[in-house]
Design an enzyme around this catalytic site. Structure first.
Site, PDB file in Angstrom:
ATOM      1  N   GLU A 115       1.259  -0.973   0.211  1.00  0.00           N
ATOM      2  CA  GLU A 115      -0.299   0.071   0.064  1.00  0.00           C
ATOM      3  C   GLU A 115       0.980   1.441  -0.117  1.00  0.00           C
ATOM      4  O   GLU A 115       1.982   1.860   0.791  1.00  0.00           O
ATOM      5  CB  GLU A 115      -0.860  -0.015   1.064  1.00  0.00           C
ATOM      6  CG  GLU A 115      -1.729  -1.183   1.336  1.00  0.00           C
ATOM      7  CD  GLU A 115      -2.670  -1.226   0.132  1.00  0.00           C
ATOM      8  OE1 GLU A 115      -2.764  -0.045  -0.580  1.00  0.00           O
ATOM      9  OE2 GLU A 115      -3.446  -1.840  -0.214  1.00  0.00           O
TER      10      GLU A 115
ATOM     11  N   HIS B 209      -1.880  -5.852   1.773  1.00  0.00           N
ATOM     12  CA  HIS B 209      -2.437  -6.743   1.849  1.00  0.00           C
ATOM     13  C   HIS B 209      -2.739  -7.931   1.060  1.00  0.00           C
ATOM     14  O   HIS B 209      -2.148  -8.063   0.314  1.00  0.00           O
ATOM     15  CB  HIS B 209      -3.890  -5.988   1.177  1.00  0.00           C
ATOM     16  CG  HIS B 209      -5.228  -5.026   1.582  1.00  0.00           C
ATOM     17  ND1 HIS B 209      -5.215  -3.403   2.032  1.00  0.00           N
ATOM     18  CD2 HIS B 209      -5.952  -5.197   2.658  1.00  0.00           C
ATOM     19  CE1 HIS B 209      -5.771  -3.097   2.625  1.00  0.00           C
ATOM     20  NE2 HIS B 209      -6.626  -3.993   2.860  1.00  0.00           N
TER      21      HIS B 209
END
Ligand code: PCA
Length: 225
Positions: free
Chosen positions: A87, A174
């Site tokens: 991210e 993630h």
């Protein structure tokens, strides 16, 4: 760096939420910490965060105050992806699609009313991406961690780093479903994608190793996403 001359690394996962009975990030955080703990220049702490805006805030702040990590990497499930994501950014908003595990569902509320609109990750995500590709691990840069607990954890880590100076390097990955989790699900494409525990753990260990190697290097490598 901590006084022991070792890098202090915090790895967090999240507990299950919504309809999920397990959250692979919880398992991966613990497994990855065992592997990272074997690196000679690293001290590692693993923790599982509650999927609750209120309790995650307290838990994260306590972990940061207690362990003063140099590096923090948080993990969370993004059901449906076929790769791990690095991210790039955390935004100052809580906009929950579903209630958290305490039944709270903030809509369009700031995480830190006095904080900036967004923070960029302080992990060398391009260098990590390059290494993951070399290792044959499917990985992508992601430009949104959503507006639920995952974005929240990343924002809080980066806000803490900006305010108190540690963790100097913080980021978020993630991760997909585990194969056993995906095998009992059905989606528009049949069975949703998954990634084996070993491969995700390897991705996390690589991310930590690259971050340690580049801890003092300000410029990240320049490669296309
Ligand atoms: N994933 C959620 C929260 C906890 C988790 O593992 C998210 O993507 O925000």
């Amino acid at each position: 760096m901590s006084t022991s001359n070792k890098f202090k690394v915090l790895i967090t996962g999240y507990e299950p939420f919504g309809e999920e009975k397990v959250n692979p990030s919880e398992i991966v955080a613990k497994e990855a910490a065992l592997a990272v703990g074997k690196l000679e220049n690293v001290d590692v702490v693993a923790a599982v965060l509650p999927v609750s805006f209120k309790r995650a805030r307290t838990a994260l702040n306590e972990l940061l105050k207690t362990h003063k990590p140099d590096i923090a990497l948080s993990l969370g499930l993004w059901g449906g992806i076929s790769y791990v994501t690095l991210e790039r950014v955390a935004i100052n908003v809580m906009d929950a699609r579903i209630p958290d595990n305490d039944g709270n569902q903030p809509i369009d509320e700031p995480i830190e009313p006095e904080g900036p609109a967004a923070y960029f990750t302080t992990l060398p995500i391009k260098s990590i991406l390059k290494k993951l590709r070399e290792e044959g691990i499917p990985a992508m840069i992601s430009n949104s961690a959503g507006t639920f607990l995952c974005n929240f954890a990343l924002y809080e880590l980066l806000h803490h780093g900006a305010t108190f100076g540690y963790p100097k390097r913080a980021g978020y990955m993630h991760i997909p479903y585990l194969p056993e989790q995906a095998s009992v699900k059905r989606s528009w494409c049949g069975i949703p994608p998954s990634m084996s525990l070993d491969l995700v753990v390897k991705a996390v260990v690589t991310a930590v190793k690259v971050t340690v190697e580049r801890f003092h290097i300000i410029e990240d490598e320049k490669i296309p996403p």
